[in-house]
Scaffold this motif. Structure first.
Motif, PDB file in Angstrom:
ATOM      1  N   GLU A  40       0.817  -1.215   0.000  1.00 22.02           N
ATOM      2  CA  GLU A  40       0.000   0.000   0.000  1.00 22.02           C
ATOM      3  C   GLU A  40       0.853   1.269   0.000  1.00 22.02           C
ATOM      4  O   GLU A  40       0.404   2.326  -0.454  1.00 22.02           O
ATOM      5  CB  GLU A  40      -0.931   0.013   1.216  1.00 22.02           C
ATOM      6  CG  GLU A  40      -2.090  -0.967   1.107  1.00 22.02           C
ATOM      7  CD  GLU A  40      -2.947  -1.005   2.364  1.00 22.02           C
ATOM      8  OE1 GLU A  40      -2.573  -0.321   3.358  1.00 22.02           O
ATOM      9  OE2 GLU A  40      -3.960  -1.722   2.368  1.00 22.02           O
ATOM     10  N   ASN A  41       2.080   1.167   0.490  1.00 25.45           N
ATOM     11  CA  ASN A  41       2.954   2.339   0.563  1.00 25.45           C
ATOM     12  C   ASN A  41       3.885   2.468  -0.640  1.00 25.45           C
ATOM     13  O   ASN A  41       4.674   3.409  -0.701  1.00 25.45           O
ATOM     14  CB  ASN A  41       3.757   2.314   1.859  1.00 25.45           C
ATOM     15  CG  ASN A  41       2.951   2.802   3.047  1.00 25.45           C
ATOM     16  OD1 ASN A  41       2.865   4.007   3.294  1.00 25.45           O
ATOM     17  ND2 ASN A  41       2.321   1.875   3.773  1.00 25.45           N
ATOM     18  N   CYS A  42       3.793   1.538  -1.577  1.00 23.92           N
ATOM     19  CA  CYS A  42       4.583   1.638  -2.799  1.00 23.92           C
ATOM     20  C   CYS A  42       3.848   2.530  -3.802  1.00 23.92           C
ATOM     21  O   CYS A  42       2.632   2.692  -3.743  1.00 23.92           O
ATOM     22  CB  CYS A  42       4.820   0.253  -3.402  1.00 23.92           C
ATOM     23  SG  CYS A  42       5.878  -0.803  -2.378  1.00 23.92           S
ATOM     24  N   ASP A  43       4.584   3.104  -4.727  1.00 25.39           N
ATOM     25  CA  ASP A  43       3.990   4.011  -5.710  1.00 25.39           C
ATOM     26  C   ASP A  43       3.326   3.260  -6.863  1.00 25.39           C
ATOM     27  O   ASP A  43       2.311   3.707  -7.393  1.00 25.39           O
ATOM     28  CB  ASP A  43       5.067   4.949  -6.281  1.00 25.39           C
ATOM     29  CG  ASP A  43       5.609   5.902  -5.231  1.00 25.39           C
ATOM     30  OD1 ASP A  43       4.801   6.640  -4.633  1.00 25.39           O
ATOM     31  OD2 ASP A  43       6.829   5.909  -4.994  1.00 25.39           O
ATOM     32  N   PHE A  44       3.902   2.141  -7.251  1.00 21.06           N
ATOM     33  CA  PHE A  44       3.311   1.354  -8.340  1.00 21.06           C
ATOM     34  C   PHE A  44       3.843  -0.068  -8.257  1.00 21.06           C
ATOM     35  O   PHE A  44       4.781  -0.354  -7.502  1.00 21.06           O
ATOM     36  CB  PHE A  44       3.621   1.984  -9.712  1.00 21.06           C
ATOM     37  CG  PHE A  44       5.086   2.072 -10.046  1.00 21.06           C
ATOM     38  CD1 PHE A  44       5.703   1.111 -10.841  1.00 21.06           C
ATOM     39  CD2 PHE A  44       5.863   3.141  -9.590  1.00 21.06           C
ATOM     40  CE1 PHE A  44       7.047   1.196 -11.169  1.00 21.06           C
ATOM     41  CE2 PHE A  44       7.210   3.237  -9.906  1.00 21.06           C
ATOM     42  CZ  PHE A  44       7.811   2.260 -10.694  1.00 21.06           C
ATOM     43  N   THR A  45       3.222  -0.960  -9.010  1.00 18.52           N
ATOM     44  CA  THR A  45       3.619  -2.369  -8.988  1.00 18.52           C
ATOM     45  C   THR A  45       4.024  -2.820 -10.383  1.00 18.52           C
ATOM     46  O   THR A  45       3.555  -2.296 -11.387  1.00 18.52           O
ATOM     47  CB  THR A  45       2.479  -3.274  -8.473  1.00 18.52           C
ATOM     48  OG1 THR A  45       1.312  -3.068  -9.283  1.00 18.52           O
ATOM     49  CG2 THR A  45       2.142  -2.966  -7.033  1.00 18.52           C
ATOM     50  N   VAL A  46       4.919  -3.792 -10.425  1.00 19.84           N
ATOM     51  CA  VAL A  46       5.371  -4.356 -11.693  1.00 19.84           C
ATOM     52  C   VAL A  46       5.254  -5.876 -11.620  1.00 19.84           C
ATOM     53  O   VAL A  46       5.436  -6.470 -10.563  1.00 19.84           O
ATOM     54  CB  VAL A  46       6.826  -3.962 -12.009  1.00 19.84           C
ATOM     55  CG1 VAL A  46       6.928  -2.482 -12.286  1.00 19.84           C
ATOM     56  CG2 VAL A  46       7.776  -4.344 -10.878  1.00 19.84           C
ATOM     57  N   LYS A  47       4.924  -6.477 -12.738  1.00 16.77           N
ATOM     58  CA  LYS A  47       4.805  -7.935 -12.775  1.00 16.77           C
ATOM     59  C   LYS A  47       5.517  -8.485 -14.001  1.00 16.77           C
ATOM     60  O   LYS A  47       5.808  -7.761 -14.955  1.00 16.77           O
ATOM     61  CB  LYS A  47       3.338  -8.357 -12.801  1.00 16.77           C
ATOM     62  CG  LYS A  47       2.629  -8.085 -14.136  1.00 16.77           C
ATOM     63  CD  LYS A  47       1.226  -8.661 -14.134  1.00 16.77           C
ATOM     64  CE  LYS A  47       0.527  -8.405 -15.484  1.00 16.77           C
ATOM     65  NZ  LYS A  47      -0.841  -8.955 -15.484  1.00 16.77           N
ATOM     66  N   MET A  48       5.782  -9.787 -13.955  1.00 13.70           N
ATOM     67  CA  MET A  48       6.357 -10.498 -15.091  1.00 13.70           C
ATOM     68  C   MET A  48       5.291 -11.392 -15.698  1.00 13.70           C
ATOM     69  O   MET A  48       4.704 -12.219 -14.990  1.00 13.70           O
ATOM     70  CB  MET A  48       7.550 -11.330 -14.630  1.00 13.70           C
ATOM     71  CG  MET A  48       8.759 -10.506 -14.281  1.00 13.70           C
ATOM     72  SD  MET A  48       9.985 -11.435 -13.356  1.00 13.70           S
ATOM     73  CE  MET A  48       9.106 -11.683 -11.825  1.00 13.70           C
ATOM     74  N   PRO A  49       5.012 -11.243 -16.985  1.00 17.05           N
ATOM     75  CA  PRO A  49       4.011 -12.115 -17.613  1.00 17.05           C
ATOM     76  C   PRO A  49       4.520 -13.551 -17.661  1.00 17.05           C
ATOM     77  O   PRO A  49       5.698 -13.791 -17.945  1.00 17.05           O
ATOM     78  CB  PRO A  49       3.860 -11.522 -19.015  1.00 17.05           C
ATOM     79  CG  PRO A  49       5.140 -10.804 -19.266  1.00 17.05           C
ATOM     80  CD  PRO A  49       5.591 -10.282 -17.935  1.00 17.05           C
ATOM     81  N   MET A  50       3.652 -14.506 -17.352  1.00 22.35           N
ATOM     82  CA  MET A  50       4.034 -15.917 -17.369  1.00 22.35           C
ATOM     83  C   MET A  50       2.921 -16.734 -18.009  1.00 22.35           C
ATOM     84  O   MET A  50       1.738 -16.463 -17.767  1.00 22.35           O
ATOM     85  CB  MET A  50       4.309 -16.405 -15.943  1.00 22.35           C
ATOM     86  CG  MET A  50       5.604 -15.885 -15.352  1.00 22.35           C
ATOM     87  SD  MET A  50       5.957 -16.540 -13.700  1.00 22.35           S
ATOM     88  CE  MET A  50       4.972 -15.423 -12.710  1.00 22.35           C
TER      89      MET A  50
END
Length: 244
Positions: free
Chosen positions: A206-216
């Protein structure tokens, strides 16, 4: 005192002028890089003790000592304020890796090794519910622990808030995020990598600015923390370096 196990970690400790009490070498291991270690130790007047390999087996916690161990001073953790000040003095955009409850020493060591390879300014770990620097971590880092500052903090959320006040954007590695290579990962940045089994905790996310993911597309929907971290860290390195 602490123990460093393995040839590369011992070599890097000598090169980095780590305070070394003595180096223990197995009687049967005197070839290749062991000769290099013995030569470096003699140049710096470090005591060399030849012992039976079984003795090293008994002491070893990594179970991969490669015939050599060094008895050294305890690893020094760095203060975050000092690291931030150091990066500012260099005139570089800060790049920190924040680990949320990583408990596997091999994962921590491998992440530290990758952090060195991509030029990260430091690795941040919590004081509780996290693996700290152990001989297994040092061995898995292949000597990178001598070059990558590690900060041990009381509270990850408060640390993230502090980094944001210093101008960093904080990215969380999470499967609910945007595909990582579509995100702008340049500039002052902190990357949060979650634990092996539970990912990033809710408050931290919740305190991060944005999220990143790896497509699988495979049947297994998660990756080992150090593998996932390695992929993301090299994308950050690529973007920060302006590589195509």
């Amino acid at each position: 005192m602490a123990i460093i196990e393995g040839r590369n970690p011992v070599i890097e400790a000598i090169k980095n002028d780590r305070e070394i009490d003595k180096i223990m070498v197995a009687n049967s291991a005197k070839e290749g890089s062991i000769k290099k270690i013995i030569g470096m130790a003699k140049e710096k007047n470090i005591i060399i003790q030849y012992v039976d390999r079984n003795k090293l087996d008994e002491i070893s916690t990594s179970h991969s000592h490669q015939g050599v161990m060094a008895q050294v001073s305890e690893h020094k953790y760095h203060e975050l304020d000092d690291l931030i000040a150091s990066v500012k003095e260099k005139g570089e955009d800060p790049f920190f890796i924040i680990l949320d409850e990583i408990t596997d020493p091999h994962n921590l060591g491998t992440i530290i090794r990758t952090a060195d390879a991509v030029g990260a300014h430091g690795v941040i770990i919590p004081k509780r519910r996290s693996v700290h620097i152990t001989p297994t971590v040092v061995k898995a880092s292949a000597g990178a622990i001598e070059y990558v500052p590690v900060c041990k903090v009381t509270n990850i959320v408060n640390t993230i808030k502090k980094l944001k006040e210093e101008g960093l954007w904080i990215a969380a590695a999470d499967m609910d995020g945007e595909v990582f290579y579509k995100q702008n990962l340049t500039g002052a940045l902190g990357l949060v990598i979650g634990s092996e089994g539970f990912g990033i905790s809710r408050l931290v996310k919740e305190n991060c600015d944005f999220t990143v993911k790896m497509p699988m597309i495979g049947n297994v929907t998660s990756l080992n923390a150090s593998v996932a971290g390695g992929i993301l860290l090299y994308e950050i390195f690529k973007q920060r370096s302006g590589l195509k």
